[in-house]
Design an enzyme around this catalytic site. Sequence first.
Site, PDB file in Angstrom:
ATOM      1  N   ARG A 125      17.675 -20.599   0.420  1.00  0.00           N
ATOM      2  CA  ARG A 125      16.408 -20.622  -0.238  1.00  0.00           C
ATOM      3  C   ARG A 125      15.561 -19.643  -0.209  1.00  0.00           C
ATOM      4  O   ARG A 125      15.173 -19.079   0.854  1.00  0.00           O
ATOM      5  CB  ARG A 125      15.473 -21.895   0.337  1.00  0.00           C
ATOM      6  CG  ARG A 125      14.091 -22.087  -0.482  1.00  0.00           C
ATOM      7  CD  ARG A 125      13.315 -23.446   0.223  1.00  0.00           C
ATOM      8  NE  ARG A 125      12.192 -23.356  -0.738  1.00  0.00           N
ATOM      9  CZ  ARG A 125      10.846 -23.423   0.027  1.00  0.00           C
ATOM     10  NH1 ARG A 125      10.877 -23.223   1.328  1.00  0.00           N
ATOM     11  NH2 ARG A 125       9.692 -23.031  -0.939  1.00  0.00           N
TER      12      ARG A 125
ATOM     13  N   HIS B  93       6.131 -19.040  -5.172  1.00  0.00           N
ATOM     14  CA  HIS B  93       5.858 -19.015  -3.694  1.00  0.00           C
ATOM     15  C   HIS B  93       4.516 -18.163  -3.741  1.00  0.00           C
ATOM     16  O   HIS B  93       4.760 -16.847  -2.863  1.00  0.00           O
ATOM     17  CB  HIS B  93       7.096 -18.720  -2.803  1.00  0.00           C
ATOM     18  CG  HIS B  93       6.725 -19.154  -1.658  1.00  0.00           C
ATOM     19  ND1 HIS B  93       7.917 -19.569  -0.766  1.00  0.00           N
ATOM     20  CD2 HIS B  93       5.873 -18.630  -0.339  1.00  0.00           C
ATOM     21  CE1 HIS B  93       7.505 -19.915   0.459  1.00  0.00           C
ATOM     22  NE2 HIS B  93       6.215 -19.324   0.766  1.00  0.00           N
TER      23      HIS B  93
ATOM     24  N   GLU C  74       4.551 -25.369  -1.352  1.00  0.00           N
ATOM     25  CA  GLU C  74       3.113 -25.830  -1.071  1.00  0.00           C
ATOM     26  C   GLU C  74       1.896 -25.451  -1.700  1.00  0.00           C
ATOM     27  O   GLU C  74       1.094 -24.782  -1.355  1.00  0.00           O
ATOM     28  CB  GLU C  74       3.164 -24.893   0.441  1.00  0.00           C
ATOM     29  CG  GLU C  74       4.253 -25.123   1.139  1.00  0.00           C
ATOM     30  CD  GLU C  74       4.186 -24.346   2.673  1.00  0.00           C
ATOM     31  OE1 GLU C  74       3.266 -23.588   2.675  1.00  0.00           O
ATOM     32  OE2 GLU C  74       4.880 -24.427   3.579  1.00  0.00           O
TER      33      GLU C  74
ATOM     34  N   ASN D 299       8.113 -29.366   3.602  1.00  0.00           N
ATOM     35  CA  ASN D 299       8.049 -28.333   4.608  1.00  0.00           C
ATOM     36  C   ASN D 299       7.052 -28.776   5.779  1.00  0.00           C
ATOM     37  O   ASN D 299       6.176 -29.510   5.493  1.00  0.00           O
ATOM     38  CB  ASN D 299       7.057 -27.313   4.165  1.00  0.00           C
ATOM     39  CG  ASN D 299       8.174 -26.460   2.924  1.00  0.00           C
ATOM     40  OD1 ASN D 299       9.391 -26.677   2.929  1.00  0.00           O
ATOM     41  ND2 ASN D 299       7.270 -25.327   2.599  1.00  0.00           N
TER      42      ASN D 299
ATOM     43  N   TYR E 109       5.663 -28.373   9.647  1.00  0.00           N
ATOM     44  CA  TYR E 109       5.478 -27.572  10.835  1.00  0.00           C
ATOM     45  C   TYR E 109       4.900 -28.289  12.160  1.00  0.00           C
ATOM     46  O   TYR E 109       5.470 -27.985  13.319  1.00  0.00           O
ATOM     47  CB  TYR E 109       4.736 -26.235  10.680  1.00  0.00           C
ATOM     48  CG  TYR E 109       5.346 -25.246   9.783  1.00  0.00           C
ATOM     49  CD1 TYR E 109       6.105 -24.330  10.428  1.00  0.00           C
ATOM     50  CD2 TYR E 109       5.574 -25.476   8.436  1.00  0.00           C
ATOM     51  CE1 TYR E 109       7.027 -23.434   9.643  1.00  0.00           C
ATOM     52  CE2 TYR E 109       6.269 -24.558   7.494  1.00  0.00           C
ATOM     53  CZ  TYR E 109       6.959 -23.446   8.283  1.00  0.00           C
ATOM     54  OH  TYR E 109       7.856 -22.807   7.759  1.00  0.00           O
TER      55      TYR E 109
ATOM     56  N   GLU F 233      11.483 -26.237   4.739  1.00  0.00           N
ATOM     57  CA  GLU F 233      11.103 -25.302   5.931  1.00  0.00           C
ATOM     58  C   GLU F 233      10.732 -26.125   6.941  1.00  0.00           C
ATOM     59  O   GLU F 233      10.213 -27.204   7.046  1.00  0.00           O
ATOM     60  CB  GLU F 233       9.751 -24.656   5.491  1.00  0.00           C
ATOM     61  CG  GLU F 233       9.925 -23.485   4.490  1.00  0.00           C
ATOM     62  CD  GLU F 233       8.576 -22.591   3.926  1.00  0.00           C
ATOM     63  OE1 GLU F 233       7.746 -22.789   4.940  1.00  0.00           O
ATOM     64  OE2 GLU F 233       8.620 -22.638   3.073  1.00  0.00           O
TER      65      GLU F 233
HETATM   66  O1  IFM Z   1       5.449 -18.286   5.996  1.00  0.00           O
HETATM   67  C1  IFM Z   1       5.151 -19.424   5.524  1.00  0.00           C
HETATM   68  C2  IFM Z   1       5.556 -19.769   4.236  1.00  0.00           C
HETATM   69  O2  IFM Z   1       5.645 -18.784   3.301  1.00  0.00           O
HETATM   70  C3  IFM Z   1       5.219 -21.012   3.730  1.00  0.00           C
HETATM   71  N1  IFM Z   1       5.354 -22.001   4.675  1.00  0.00           N
HETATM   72  C4  IFM Z   1       4.714 -21.865   6.092  1.00  0.00           C
HETATM   73  C5  IFM Z   1       5.218 -20.378   6.411  1.00  0.00           C
HETATM   74  C6  IFM Z   1       4.912 -20.209   7.966  1.00  0.00           C
HETATM   75  O3  IFM Z   1       3.391 -20.070   7.959  1.00  0.00           O
END
Ligand code: IFM
Length: 454
Positions: free
Chosen positions: A79, A123, A168, A295, A297, A365
């Site tokens: 990606r 992005h 995002e 995505n 985290y 992600e």
């Molecule tokens: O680096 C970023 C990415 O550009 C978008 N998602 C989160 C990642 C980590 O912070």
Amino acid sequence: MTEDHPAFPPGFVWGTATSAYQIEGAVHENGRGPSIWDTFCRVPGAVAGGDTGDVACDHYHRFQEDLRLLAGLGVGAYRFSVAWPRVQPDGRGEPNAAGLDFYKRLLDSMRDLGITPFVTLYHWDLPQALEDRGGWRVRDTAERFADYAGIVHDALAGWEPYWITLNEPYCSSITSYAEGRHAPGAKEGHGALAAAHHLLLGHGLAVPRLRTRGGERVGITLNMSPAVPASGSPQDAAAARRQDLLVNRQFTEPVFGGAYPRDMEETFGAITDFSFRRDGDLELIGAPLDFFGLNYYYRIHAADAPYAEPDPARRTAFDIGVRHVTPEGGVISGLGWPVEPEGLRQTLTGLAARHPGLPPVYVTENGYGEHGDDLDDQGRVSYLRGHIAAVAEAVAAGVDVRGYFCWSLLDNFEWARGYAARFGLVHVDYETQARTPKASYHWLRDRIAASGTA
Ligand code: IFM
């Protein structure tokens, strides 16, 4: 199925993700115009260490080496994002053929290696010329984005990528126009909510431009962070709900439910009259998609807190009376983010339960950030192990998850944190541009090979 080798369906896609401004460099080459990040990086104090994306990982010149690293990992997909200012230096008008050529060469090489492209169109690198005309605050930018999407589609459709309209939109609206931490660095209420709407509108207008041949696979990537009340109090429960609205539901509900959540008015009514919404917008925004990119985290532990700005009419859209609490006793990443794989399973199963028509999901992600040059990155290995297991649990629970992309292939420009924060499976020495695979690269390679999904 063991903890280390949970089951994935045949054909499950493994990949890594990057984005243009974070790795490419070459900001002045072949007609590329300035983006809002080129400008923002020049604002004193905006980016740690005064770092910029001018050179980044020099991927523009070293992409063949980077693709060899990908191939060595054994992934079936990659990606990456297309830089809008390479394609339309001013964000409008005739395409810049030299800018598109770079992506054609990249795609040719990926085809030779048998790696499927997932192409993100936006992005965060908005052409500065469009920001000068209002940026995402204004409706025209959504129209310009759809034109740009059509141009990229016409140029690159022959490589049959999966198309991701936006990455995002929370970050490119709230973090960028309300919190002021990302380009263009604005701190607004109405403007930030308008930006969020116009990003989604741009997505909705772009979808039909990406479906002109039939057979295209079109989706959007949203970042989601489940919001957990920090205590059992009703105040913290309400804070978590506001947090969930700001980060998650403001985006998921219009895209998958065709409507904005009812509590938008209650939460943001003092800072905006929502006059940027027009009849027909939600039909565009909520049109069916072929896949959803998630995505994930970390989870947010939300506590009720005083608003930063006492006057409701003067608040930014980020000021919702919530404090983020670090859970006690848990594992915390090198960037201070709670490591809670359970949140990924929870997000996947929750989405599927709330939206029965949810299309197939790709985790586009997921990754671990830290400071320092440690090649023996056991924190990242542990993070990936836990989160991949969480995806397998969601699959076992019946969620149609088709792939997992690790963020990121390379250490890269981590936006306002600059180069000090590292997310790569591969270490980058920014002095020499030497690439060195870390322990996590070797671990993921073995994990992919053991999955038997290829
Ligand atoms: O680096 C970023 C990415 O550009 C978008 N998602 C989160 C990642 C980590 O912070």
